[in-house]
Design an enzyme around this catalytic site. Structure first.
Site, PDB file in Angstrom:
ATOM      1  N   VAL A  94       4.459   2.899   2.613  1.00 31.79           N
ATOM      2  CA  VAL A  94       5.230   1.925   3.389  1.00 31.79           C
ATOM      3  C   VAL A  94       6.724   2.017   3.097  1.00 31.79           C
ATOM      4  O   VAL A  94       7.516   1.266   3.674  1.00 31.79           O
ATOM      5  CB  VAL A  94       4.739   0.485   3.134  1.00 31.79           C
ATOM      6  CG1 VAL A  94       3.301   0.324   3.588  1.00 31.79           C
ATOM      7  CG2 VAL A  94       4.885   0.111   1.664  1.00 31.79           C
ATOM      8  N   GLY A  95       7.132   2.921   2.199  1.00 31.96           N
ATOM      9  CA  GLY A  95       8.560   3.150   1.976  1.00 31.96           C
ATOM     10  C   GLY A  95       9.150   2.421   0.794  1.00 31.96           C
ATOM     11  O   GLY A  95      10.340   2.144   0.778  1.00 31.96           O
ATOM     12  N   LYS A  96       8.342   2.135  -0.235  1.00 33.27           N
ATOM     13  CA  LYS A  96       8.858   1.389  -1.390  1.00 33.27           C
ATOM     14  C   LYS A  96       9.902   2.203  -2.157  1.00 33.27           C
ATOM     15  O   LYS A  96      10.980   1.714  -2.480  1.00 33.27           O
ATOM     16  CB  LYS A  96       7.693   0.998  -2.312  1.00 33.27           C
ATOM     17  CG  LYS A  96       6.664   0.085  -1.657  1.00 33.27           C
ATOM     18  CD  LYS A  96       5.610  -0.369  -2.640  1.00 33.27           C
ATOM     19  CE  LYS A  96       4.742   0.770  -3.147  1.00 33.27           C
ATOM     20  NZ  LYS A  96       3.899   1.346  -2.074  1.00 33.27           N
ATOM     21  N   THR A  97       9.570   3.463  -2.461  1.00 30.36           N
ATOM     22  CA  THR A  97      10.480   4.285  -3.249  1.00 30.36           C
ATOM     23  C   THR A  97      11.730   4.661  -2.462  1.00 30.36           C
ATOM     24  O   THR A  97      12.858   4.578  -2.975  1.00 30.36           O
ATOM     25  CB  THR A  97       9.755   5.559  -3.725  1.00 30.36           C
ATOM     26  OG1 THR A  97       8.572   5.190  -4.451  1.00 30.36           O
ATOM     27  CG2 THR A  97      10.650   6.378  -4.628  1.00 30.36           C
ATOM     28  N   LYS A 150      -4.253  -8.669   6.212  1.00 29.47           N
ATOM     29  CA  LYS A 150      -5.529  -8.756   6.934  1.00 29.47           C
ATOM     30  C   LYS A 150      -5.305  -8.879   8.444  1.00 29.47           C
ATOM     31  O   LYS A 150      -6.029  -8.259   9.236  1.00 29.47           O
ATOM     32  CB  LYS A 150      -6.329  -9.946   6.411  1.00 29.47           C
ATOM     33  CG  LYS A 150      -6.769  -9.777   4.956  1.00 29.47           C
ATOM     34  CD  LYS A 150      -7.394 -11.036   4.401  1.00 29.47           C
ATOM     35  CE  LYS A 150      -7.787 -10.841   2.943  1.00 29.47           C
ATOM     36  NZ  LYS A 150      -8.326 -12.080   2.337  1.00 29.47           N
ATOM     37  N   SER A 158     -12.846 -13.797  -0.092  1.00 24.37           N
ATOM     38  CA  SER A 158     -12.451 -13.965   1.303  1.00 24.37           C
ATOM     39  C   SER A 158     -13.542 -13.574   2.297  1.00 24.37           C
ATOM     40  O   SER A 158     -13.437 -13.898   3.479  1.00 24.37           O
ATOM     41  CB  SER A 158     -11.177 -13.159   1.592  1.00 24.37           C
ATOM     42  OG  SER A 158     -11.379 -11.792   1.348  1.00 24.37           O
ATOM     43  N   PRO A 212       0.832  -1.212   0.000  1.00 24.82           N
ATOM     44  CA  PRO A 212       0.000   0.000   0.000  1.00 24.82           C
ATOM     45  C   PRO A 212       0.860   1.253   0.000  1.00 24.82           C
ATOM     46  O   PRO A 212       2.077   1.206   0.254  1.00 24.82           O
ATOM     47  CB  PRO A 212      -0.808  -0.135   1.296  1.00 24.82           C
ATOM     48  CG  PRO A 212      -0.009  -1.056   2.153  1.00 24.82           C
ATOM     49  CD  PRO A 212       0.695  -1.988   1.236  1.00 24.82           C
ATOM     50  N   PRO A 213       0.255   2.412  -0.261  1.00 20.65           N
ATOM     51  CA  PRO A 213       1.022   3.661  -0.262  1.00 20.65           C
ATOM     52  C   PRO A 213       1.592   3.976   1.118  1.00 20.65           C
ATOM     53  O   PRO A 213       0.976   3.684   2.147  1.00 20.65           O
ATOM     54  CB  PRO A 213      -0.022   4.716  -0.684  1.00 20.65           C
ATOM     55  CG  PRO A 213      -1.119   3.948  -1.339  1.00 20.65           C
ATOM     56  CD  PRO A 213      -1.145   2.614  -0.675  1.00 20.65           C
TER      57      PRO A 213
END
Length: 584
Positions: free
Chosen positions: A170-173, A532, A489, A167-168
C-alpha cells in the site's frame, strides 16, 4: 633396586627441569621481541620527530584533535574524545587496543551531533510533492502538513513518531521517502525483520572485539544530520530470545520523553534523537507490546479501492514499468477497461504489487515482440489481457452464486487486507457433538459456541423447537482450511448460517456480515471496519451488515464507496436475521 628407583626419580626431575628451561627460553624470547619492538618504535618516533615528519598515528591523532576542536561537538563528546586521544598516543601503533580506540574515535567524530538540514516550511510545495508521488492517503498527507504548519510557528516543536499499519503493497515505505523529500530532509531506513538481539538496537560494549554501535546510530551516521526522516521497517517482525528483547530497547528510541538522551552501549554518551522524525511500519499490531504501540501515533493504511488502483496504474505504474523496460513512454498504452480487468481477475490484494507485476508482464511481452519484429506502438485492450496473462486467477463478484441454506458470507481482516469467506453449517444425526473446522482460532471457536447456545435457547421463537439437539451433531466449517482465522467478527455470520440450517430457510448471497454476538443476541462492535468494507467493495458486493456501534468508522471510507454501498446497522441478532434470511 634402590639405584633403579633413584635413576627413575632423577630422570623425572631432569624432564621437569628441561620443561622449565623451555618455558623460560620462550618467555625470554617473547620479552626480548616486545622490548626490541618497543625500542625500535621509540627510536623511529624520535627520528621522525627530529626530521619533522609525523608518523601515521600522529597524523590520525592530530586529525581527531582538530575535529574535536571544531566546535561541532557537545562538551561531553570533546572531553571523552580528548581523553581517548591521550590513551591512543601512549599506545604502540599496532596494538589491538589502539585499533579499538581508533575505531571508537572514528565513530565518535563521524556521528552528527549538531549538523541539521533546514526544513521546508512551504505547505504548498510539500503538498505538491506528496501528491506527485502518491495517490490518496489523505490522512497521512494531512498529518504531515499539520507538522509543517506547526514548525513554521514553533521551531522547538516535537518531531512526530508515526506508525503506518497496513497490508503489503500500500506504499508505507515509499511514503516515508516522499515525506523526507517534502521536508527536504535526509532519509534513512532500517529493517528489523528477524532481529532478535537487543544489541542490534543498542550496540555492543567497546570491550568486545569487533564491537560497534547499534543500527540506530549506524543509520544516523549514514544520514549525516541530526534530523533525518528515520524509517523503522517491519517493526512487527521483531523476535525475542535469550539475547534480549529488541522491542524493549525500542521503547527508549520511540519515546519523546526519553529519546533526547538515547544511550548506546558502544558510544556511552547520551545521543539526542528527538529531532528525527521516526516512522515505523507494520502489517499488524497484534504481536507488538502495548507499551511500544502506546508511544506511536498509529495511522491505518487499509488498502486501495478499485478506482484508486486504476488511478495509481494510470498515473504511476504504467509509465514507470515502460521506462524501466527501456521503451518509449507511449510505446504501450493500457485502456481503462484493461486495467480494471487486471485488477478484478488477476489480483486480489489491498495494495498494488500484484497489479505492478501484471503490468510488467505485459510490457515485457511487448519488449520481446518489438525486439523480434520492430513493432512500434501497442495498445492493450480488455480482450487482450487473457492473451498475455492467461486464464483469470480470481472470480470477481459474489462469493456465492445464489441464495443457499446454511451458508452466510463473513469478512475477515488479514495482514494482506480484508478477505471474504463463506461460513458453512451442516446438521447430522448424532449425539449432540459440535465440530469446528477450517483452522479456527480460540476466539472464533468461542463465537461458534455462543451462536449455538443462542440458537438452542430461542428454538421455540425461531420455529424449530421439534429439533432434539441431544441427537443432532453440528458441524461449522470455514473454507480455505489451510489459512488460520481468528477473531470474534465472524460470530454474526455463524449465527445466521446456523439458524438458516435449523429453519431450512435460505440466506441472501448478496450480503456481507460482520459483528460479534453475545448470548443475549446483542451485536457488539468489531475492528478494521474500513478494511472489511473495502474487501466487500472490491468483490462487488453492495450490502454490508455491521454493528450499529461501528457507525463512526464509516467516516474513514472514501466518499464514493459510502455512496455505492448500502450499510445496514444492526444492534441485535433479530435485526440481522430480518435482513439476511429469506422468509418466503
Amino acid at each position: 633396586e634402590r639405584l633403579a628407583l633413584v635413576i627413575q626419580v632423577l630422570e623425572e626431575e631432569i624432564r621437569v627441569l628441561e620443561l622449565e628451561q623451555t618455558v623460560r627460553d620462550g618467555v625470554r624470547k617473547e620479552v626480548e621481541k616486545d622490548q626490541r619492538e618497543l625500542i625500535l618504535r621509540e627510536q623511529l618516533r624520535t627520528i621522525t620527530k627530529e626530521l619533522g615528519e609525523p608518523n601515521a598515528q600522529s597524523s590520525e591523532i592530530e586529525a581527531f584533535r582538530k575535529k574535536l576542536n571544531s566546535k561541532k561537538f557537545p562538551t561531553a563528546v570533546v572531553e571523552r574524545g580528548l581523553k581517548d586521544i591521550e590513551r591512543l598516543n601512549s599506545m604502540p601503533q599496532g596494538s589491538p587496543e589502539a585499533s579499538m580506540v581508533r575505531s571508537y574515535l572514528e565513530w565518535l567524530t563521524e556521528l552528527p551531533w549538531k549538523k541539521r538540514s533546514r526544513d521546508t516550511t512551504n505547505i504548498r510545495d510539500a503538498a505538491r510533492i506528496l501528491a506527485s508521488h502518491h495517490h490518496g492517503l489523505d490522512r497521512v498527507k494531512e498529518r504531515l502538513l499539520e507538522y509543517i504548519a506547526v514548525r513554521r510557528l514553533s521551531r522547538n516543536s516535537r518531531s512526530p513518531i508515526l506508525c503506518f499499519v497496513g497490508p503489503p503493497g500500500v506504499g508505507k515505505t515509499s511514503l516515508g521517502r516522499s515525506i523526507a523529500e517534502a521536508l527536504s530532509r535526509k532519509f534513512v531506513r532500517v529493517s528489523l525483520g528477524g532481529v532478535r538481539d537487543e544489541a542490534e538496537i543498542r550496540g555492543h560494549r567497546m570491550t568486545y572485539i569487533g564491537s560497534m554501535p547499534g543500527r540506530i546510530l549506524q543509520m544516523m551516521r549514514r544520514a549525516g544530520t541530526v534530523n533525518p526522516v528515520f524509517m523503522i521497517d517491519e517493526i512487527d517482525k521483531l523476535g525475542m530470545d535469550f539475547r534480549g528483547d529488541p522491542s524493549a530497547a525500542l521503547l527508549e528510541v520511540l519515546d519523546p520523553e526519553q529519546n533526547h538522551a538515547f544511550s548506546d552501549h558502544y558510544i556511552e554518551i547520551p545521543y539526542d534523537l528527538s529531532r528525527a522524525i521516526f516512522i515505523a511500519t507494520a502489517n499488524t499490531l497484534d504481536h507488538l507490546p502495548p507499551a511500544l504501540v502506546d508511544r506511536m501515533e498509529v495511522i491505518d493504511l487499509p488498502g486501495y479501492v478499485e478506482d484508486e488502483k486504476v488511478a495509481i496504474a494510470e498515473k504511476f505504474l504504467v509509465e514507470r514499468e515502460i521506462l524501466e523496460h527501456g521503451l518509449q513512454p507511449d510505446a504501450v498504452k493500457f485502456t481503462r477497461d484493461s486495467i480494471v480487468r487486471i485488477i478484478r481477475e488477476y489480483t486480489q490484494e489491498a495494495g498494488v504489487r500484484g497489479l505492478t507485476r501484471a503490468i510488467a508482464t505485459i510490457v515485457r511481452k511487448h519488449a520481446v515482440m518489438r525486439a523480434e519484429s520492430n513493432e512500434q506502438d501497442w495498445e492493450v485492450g480488455e480482450l487482450d489481457v487473457p492473451k498475455h496473462l492467461g486464464p483469470a486467477k480470481f472470480r470477481f463478484g459474489l462469493p456465492e452464486a445464489e441464495d443457499s441454506v446454511a451458508v452466510a458470507t463473513a469478512v475477515f481482516n488479514t495482514p494482506s487486507g480484508g478477505d471474504l469467506a463463506p461460513i458453512e453449517v451442516m446438521l447430522a444425526s448424532g449425539t449432540g457433538q459440535v465440530e469446528l473446522t477450517g483452522l479456527m482460532g480460540d476466539v472464533m471457536q468461542e463465537s461458534a459456541h455462543a451462536a449455538l447456545t443462542y440458537a438452542r435457547a430461542h428454538a421455540s421463537r425461531l420455529g424449530y423447537k421439534e429439533i432434539d439437539f441431544a441427537k443432532q451433531d453440528v458441524h461449522v466449517h470455514v473454507p480455505s482450511g489451510s489459512l488460520p482465522k481468528e477473531g470474534p467478527s465472524a460470530g454474526l455470520a455463524m449465527a445466521v448460517a446456523l439458524i438458516s440450517a435449523l429453519t431450512k430457510k435460505k440466506v441472501r448471497h448478496d450480503i456481507i456480515l460482520t459483528g460479534e454476538i453475545t448470548l443475549q443476541g446483542r451485536v457488539l462492535p468489531v475492528g478494521s471496519i474500513k478494511a472489511k468494507v473495502l474487501a466487500a467493495h472490491r468483490a462487488g458486493i453492495g450490502k454490508f451488515v455491521m454493528p450499529k456501534s461501528n457507525r463512526q468508522d464509516l467516516i474513514d471510507l472514501p466518499e464514493h464507496v459510502r455512496k455505492q454501498m448500502d450499510f445496514v446497522e444492526v444492534g441485535n441478532l433479530n435485526d440481522a436475521l430480518s435482513q439476511t434470511i429469506r422468509l418466503a
